[in-house]
Design a protein around this motif. Sequence first.
Motif, PDB file in Angstrom:
ATOM      1  N   GLY A  18      52.642 -20.444  77.122  1.00  0.00           N
ATOM      2  CA  GLY A  18      51.524 -21.143  76.483  1.00  0.00           C
ATOM      3  C   GLY A  18      51.847 -22.603  76.244  1.00  0.00           C
ATOM      4  O   GLY A  18      52.942 -23.070  76.542  1.00  0.00           O
ATOM      5  N   GLN A  19      50.882 -23.295  75.685  1.00  0.00           N
ATOM      6  CA  GLN A  19      51.049 -24.749  75.501  1.00  0.00           C
ATOM      7  C   GLN A  19      52.162 -25.067  74.504  1.00  0.00           C
ATOM      8  O   GLN A  19      52.990 -25.933  74.754  1.00  0.00           O
ATOM      9  CB  GLN A  19      49.762 -25.352  74.965  1.00  0.00           C
ATOM     10  N   ILE A  20      52.148 -24.370  73.357  1.00  0.00           N
ATOM     11  CA  ILE A  20      53.156 -24.697  72.333  1.00  0.00           C
ATOM     12  C   ILE A  20      54.535 -24.232  72.802  1.00  0.00           C
ATOM     13  O   ILE A  20      55.538 -24.915  72.587  1.00  0.00           O
ATOM     14  CB  ILE A  20      52.778 -24.077  70.966  1.00  0.00           C
ATOM     15  N   GLY A  21      54.570 -23.091  73.481  1.00  0.00           N
ATOM     16  CA  GLY A  21      55.834 -22.623  74.042  1.00  0.00           C
ATOM     17  C   GLY A  21      56.405 -23.652  75.009  1.00  0.00           C
ATOM     18  O   GLY A  21      57.592 -24.002  74.943  1.00  0.00           O
ATOM     19  N   LEU A  45      59.603 -14.627  76.316  1.00  0.00           N
ATOM     20  CA  LEU A  45      58.834 -13.374  76.289  1.00  0.00           C
ATOM     21  C   LEU A  45      57.355 -13.706  76.495  1.00  0.00           C
ATOM     22  O   LEU A  45      56.822 -14.613  75.856  1.00  0.00           O
ATOM     23  CB  LEU A  45      59.054 -12.667  74.950  1.00  0.00           C
ATOM     24  N   GLU A  46      56.732 -12.962  77.377  1.00  0.00           N
ATOM     25  CA  GLU A  46      55.300 -13.161  77.654  1.00  0.00           C
ATOM     26  C   GLU A  46      54.625 -11.807  77.835  1.00  0.00           C
ATOM     27  O   GLU A  46      55.287 -10.776  77.969  1.00  0.00           O
ATOM     28  CB  GLU A  46      55.101 -14.000  78.930  1.00  0.00           C
ATOM     29  N   ILE A  47      53.308 -11.822  77.815  1.00  0.00           N
ATOM     30  CA  ILE A  47      52.573 -10.637  78.238  1.00  0.00           C
ATOM     31  C   ILE A  47      52.520 -10.672  79.776  1.00  0.00           C
ATOM     32  O   ILE A  47      52.764 -11.728  80.376  1.00  0.00           O
ATOM     33  CB  ILE A  47      51.144 -10.624  77.631  1.00  0.00           C
ATOM     34  N   GLY A  92      53.261 -16.740  70.695  1.00  0.00           N
ATOM     35  CA  GLY A  92      52.140 -16.115  71.399  1.00  0.00           C
ATOM     36  C   GLY A  92      51.294 -15.270  70.469  1.00  0.00           C
ATOM     37  O   GLY A  92      51.803 -14.482  69.680  1.00  0.00           O
ATOM     38  N   SER A  93      50.002 -15.467  70.518  1.00  0.00           N
ATOM     39  CA  SER A  93      49.109 -14.571  69.788  1.00  0.00           C
ATOM     40  C   SER A  93      47.759 -14.590  70.477  1.00  0.00           C
ATOM     41  O   SER A  93      47.525 -15.362  71.392  1.00  0.00           O
ATOM     42  CB  SER A  93      49.001 -14.959  68.313  1.00  0.00           C
ATOM     43  N   ARG A  94      46.906 -13.713  70.026  1.00  0.00           N
ATOM     44  CA  ARG A  94      45.609 -13.552  70.676  1.00  0.00           C
ATOM     45  C   ARG A  94      44.645 -14.536  70.023  1.00  0.00           C
ATOM     46  O   ARG A  94      44.363 -14.414  68.831  1.00  0.00           O
ATOM     47  CB  ARG A  94      45.148 -12.110  70.462  1.00  0.00           C
ATOM     48  N   VAL A 115      54.443  -4.312  67.450  1.00  0.00           N
ATOM     49  CA  VAL A 115      55.389  -4.007  68.533  1.00  0.00           C
ATOM     50  C   VAL A 115      56.596  -4.943  68.451  1.00  0.00           C
ATOM     51  O   VAL A 115      57.757  -4.527  68.569  1.00  0.00           O
ATOM     52  CB  VAL A 115      54.677  -4.142  69.907  1.00  0.00           C
ATOM     53  N   GLN A 116      56.321  -6.223  68.218  1.00  0.00           N
ATOM     54  CA  GLN A 116      57.425  -7.190  68.165  1.00  0.00           C
ATOM     55  C   GLN A 116      58.310  -6.926  66.936  1.00  0.00           C
ATOM     56  O   GLN A 116      59.532  -7.057  67.011  1.00  0.00           O
ATOM     57  CB  GLN A 116      56.876  -8.615  68.163  1.00  0.00           C
ATOM     58  N   GLY A 117      57.687  -6.569  65.808  1.00  0.00           N
ATOM     59  CA  GLY A 117      58.474  -6.263  64.607  1.00  0.00           C
ATOM     60  C   GLY A 117      59.424  -5.102  64.866  1.00  0.00           C
ATOM     61  O   GLY A 117      60.615  -5.149  64.505  1.00  0.00           O
ATOM     62  N   GLY A 134      52.061 -18.164  65.832  1.00  0.00           N
ATOM     63  CA  GLY A 134      50.757 -17.646  66.287  1.00  0.00           C
ATOM     64  C   GLY A 134      49.882 -17.232  65.113  1.00  0.00           C
ATOM     65  O   GLY A 134      50.341 -16.554  64.194  1.00  0.00           O
ATOM     66  N   ASN A 135      48.635 -17.635  65.155  1.00  0.00           N
ATOM     67  CA  ASN A 135      47.717 -17.376  64.022  1.00  0.00           C
ATOM     68  C   ASN A 135      47.019 -16.031  64.108  1.00  0.00           C
ATOM     69  O   ASN A 135      46.809 -15.531  65.202  1.00  0.00           O
ATOM     70  CB  ASN A 135      46.679 -18.505  63.979  1.00  0.00           C
ATOM     71  N   PRO A 136      46.616 -15.457  62.962  1.00  0.00           N
ATOM     72  CA  PRO A 136      46.850 -15.912  61.578  1.00  0.00           C
ATOM     73  C   PRO A 136      48.314 -15.726  61.163  1.00  0.00           C
ATOM     74  O   PRO A 136      48.753 -14.589  60.949  1.00  0.00           O
ATOM     75  CB  PRO A 136      45.918 -15.029  60.751  1.00  0.00           C
ATOM     76  N   ARG A 161      54.787 -25.940  58.292  1.00  0.00           N
ATOM     77  CA  ARG A 161      55.461 -27.239  58.391  1.00  0.00           C
ATOM     78  C   ARG A 161      54.542 -28.304  58.986  1.00  0.00           C
ATOM     79  O   ARG A 161      54.644 -29.481  58.642  1.00  0.00           O
ATOM     80  CB  ARG A 161      56.740 -27.085  59.221  1.00  0.00           C
ATOM     81  N   LEU A 162      53.645 -27.899  59.892  1.00  0.00           N
ATOM     82  CA  LEU A 162      52.738 -28.910  60.446  1.00  0.00           C
ATOM     83  C   LEU A 162      51.809 -29.424  59.340  1.00  0.00           C
ATOM     84  O   LEU A 162      51.538 -30.620  59.255  1.00  0.00           O
ATOM     85  CB  LEU A 162      51.944 -28.334  61.626  1.00  0.00           C
ATOM     86  N   ASP A 163      51.351 -28.527  58.481  1.00  0.00           N
ATOM     87  CA  ASP A 163      50.524 -28.950  57.343  1.00  0.00           C
ATOM     88  C   ASP A 163      51.330 -29.891  56.441  1.00  0.00           C
ATOM     89  O   ASP A 163      50.817 -30.903  55.958  1.00  0.00           O
ATOM     90  CB  ASP A 163      50.058 -27.721  56.551  1.00  0.00           C
ATOM     91  N   SER A 245      43.790 -28.650  71.513  1.00  0.00           N
ATOM     92  CA  SER A 245      44.398 -28.383  70.202  1.00  0.00           C
ATOM     93  C   SER A 245      45.724 -29.140  70.053  1.00  0.00           C
ATOM     94  O   SER A 245      46.292 -29.641  71.030  1.00  0.00           O
ATOM     95  CB  SER A 245      44.628 -26.888  70.022  1.00  0.00           C
ATOM     96  N   SER A 246      46.183 -29.211  68.818  1.00  0.00           N
ATOM     97  CA  SER A 246      47.453 -29.893  68.550  1.00  0.00           C
ATOM     98  C   SER A 246      48.570 -29.028  69.098  1.00  0.00           C
ATOM     99  O   SER A 246      48.732 -27.887  68.666  1.00  0.00           O
ATOM    100  CB  SER A 246      47.636 -30.136  67.054  1.00  0.00           C
ATOM    101  N   VAL A 247      49.290 -29.556  70.032  1.00  0.00           N
ATOM    102  CA  VAL A 247      50.329 -28.778  70.708  1.00  0.00           C
ATOM    103  C   VAL A 247      51.706 -29.377  70.421  1.00  0.00           C
ATOM    104  O   VAL A 247      52.583 -28.699  69.879  1.00  0.00           O
ATOM    105  CB  VAL A 247      50.054 -28.729  72.224  1.00  0.00           C
TER     106      VAL A 247
END
Length: 338
Positions: A18-21, A45-47, A92-94, A115-117, A134-136, A161-163, A245-247
């Motif tokens: 993804g972009q942030i990755g 790690l990716e889908i 990564g999130s949906r 699954v990741q946990g 990844g949000n939320p 931290r971005l906030d 978006s902010s990346v």
Amino acid sequence: MTHTMKHPVTVTVTGAAGQIGYASLFRIAAGEMLGADTPVRLRLLEIPAGLKAAEGTAMELADCAFPLVESIDVTDDPNTGFEGANLALLIGSRPRTKGMERADLLEANGGIFSVQGRAINDRAADDIKVAVVGNPANTNALIAASHAPDVPLERFTALTRLDHHRAVAQLALATGSPVDQIEGVAIWGNHSASQYPDLFHATVAGRSAVDLLTQQGLGQDWLENTFISKVANRGAEVISVRGGSSVASAAHAALMHVHDWVLGTGESWTSMAVPSDGSYGVAEGIISSFPVRCTGGVYEIIHGLEHSDFSQKRIAASVAELVEEKQAVASLGLLGPR
Ligand code: NDP
């Protein structure tokens, strides 16, 4: 590599294609997260849909011939991805797509983070530290932590931290001072529009930020109606101006979150969403942003701050949103055994 190098650190990045990755990995590889004396083993790690692009990213990482990079592995299997991981950046999130209800979004992400946990619980190194981007983010971190009962709860954190950086930048702008003169800014609550960016304990070159702002005619009205909404809505503002978006700023914040957690903040504060210890009336059992100080790889919530009625109400409102999110994921059966 010289003999002064530290032991290599295994860093797992999800959403690696993804972009942030993409904006994070090259800087991690260059040593900007853990320092120029720490070799890294990168796990991307990716889908399945993102796997090919992640392999392309791995090719570019290899082509940089970064001296600190010991290995680069790409996988879509969480168990392989988190095997021996010391640090995990869960990026990564949906994303919310058109027509998606809030419950759909929580459910889709619940599937990913549970699954990741579990994989972190079963496969990561004993000293694993987790930062959810990844949000939320706060609630995703809570879901992951609930499925990792063998990992100490305090190792699960989420990014505010971005906030924090946005609040520092706005204060610097309003007071005409360099950012490095600013201390004591805090983000409370959820990484969402309800967050409370708090300047009441902030200083600019050692002077009270609120006094300085008041002298400039920027009083409570500016704090309430300009500053807070500017910080909370900055992501949307960037989208409208930049057309995306902010990346890079999100990636930078993620790196600095981990950097400070591992390497320390000194006497300064930063903001991290961490499991609540119940202080400031923040319900235990949620992951909420607090001002923290980090030493020796451990963060500690700054205790004993006095809050005005206004601050208390703002914190309580954001905490109420987190409690609601927790109830929503609990009723969807997304929380694990912890
Ligand atoms: P981005 O890399 O732009 O964003 C990744 C996540 O970070 C989003 O959920 C986004 O949430 C969040 N985020 C947090 N803070 C910010 C911020 N300040 N600005 C923008 N985003 C922020 O998303 P992409 O769609 O480019 O990439 C996501 C990748 O994740 C894809 O490659 C996908 O395949 C992968 N993925 C991997 C998974 C896995 O490894 N198991 C699971 C799911 C997805 P939001 O946009 O809601 O704000």
